[in-house]
Design an enzyme around this catalytic site. Sequence first.
Site: not given
Ligand code: PLP
Length: 291
Positions: A39, A58, A106, A108, A155, A188, A213
């Site tokens: 996403y 991304r 379904r 895997h 993501k 993070e 991320l």
């Molecule tokens: N880290 C995580 C785990 C996130 O889910 C997000 C955003 O959803 C971010 C960092 C920040 O990313 P962005 O600046 O692209 O929104």
Amino acid sequence: MGADSTVSRIAYVNGRYCRHREASVHVEDRGYQFADGVYEVCEVRGGALIDERLHVERLQRSLAELKMRMPMTTAALSVVLHETVRRNRVRNGIVYLQVTRGVARRDHAFPAPETIPSLVVTARSLDVAANERQAADGIAVITVPDNRWGRVDIKSVALLPNVLAKQAAREQGAKEAWFVDAGGVVTEGSSTNAWIVTADGTVVTRPADHAILRGITRTVLLKAIAEQGLRLDERPFSVEEAYGAREAFVTSASQIVMPVVRIDGRPVGNGHPGSVATGLREAFHRYAEIS
Ligand code: PLP
């Protein structure tokens, strides 16, 4: 609350714009069955998309890492994103997109290569005044063990550890949870990147490896920091160092730069938003792309 209460919301689902309350996907969509999807969340400001190009790049990377296809060309996707924003009359808010490996019995292992990826796009308004009030007050964060998989640079919609961490924060009266690895280093936030400012004014954030991320807000903010002549140190920092930092903040597309004033109940600096975080929040959109 923005446009949501006055305009009936519209979602884009696999080629159709439909009423949000009726929008649905198949029970055997692999996103639903396996969290086999990715996403993006992009800020909407003044009806325009912020850093769309970077978000779509991304997205393409996330899809490639999972051997998934783009559901349509980037040009067509851009039309759908803008159209969803327009139909929902979002001036300030977010547009959300999700791509999954599609609908298949379904099993895997990947479905047949001709399986069509699913695409869902939604948009909603955010309360700008409430966000500004929050930024003026700053937020509290808690720390939790980082129990996620080894590829959180993708993501993915598989967010259960993030969900549990955010809920733990909420139950402790905090707005965000910072994941901490086995070595005591902050990775993070559950939906944000984590930053501190040291006593000598250096901005510190950990390098974007497979353990975080690579936030788009983070990427753009690094440019802002460089152009403003601030000192930057892209290195890991520990929870202990964060406790003693002069400032702390988090970044994401929906919160931009959000000052952190408490970590695990301890005040950061003087317990108020710091000048570096506040200044970067004000400067951010000068460095962002608008489309
Ligand atoms: N880290 C995580 C785990 C996130 O889910 C997000 C955003 O959803 C971010 C960092 C920040 O990313 P962005 O600046 O692209 O929104």
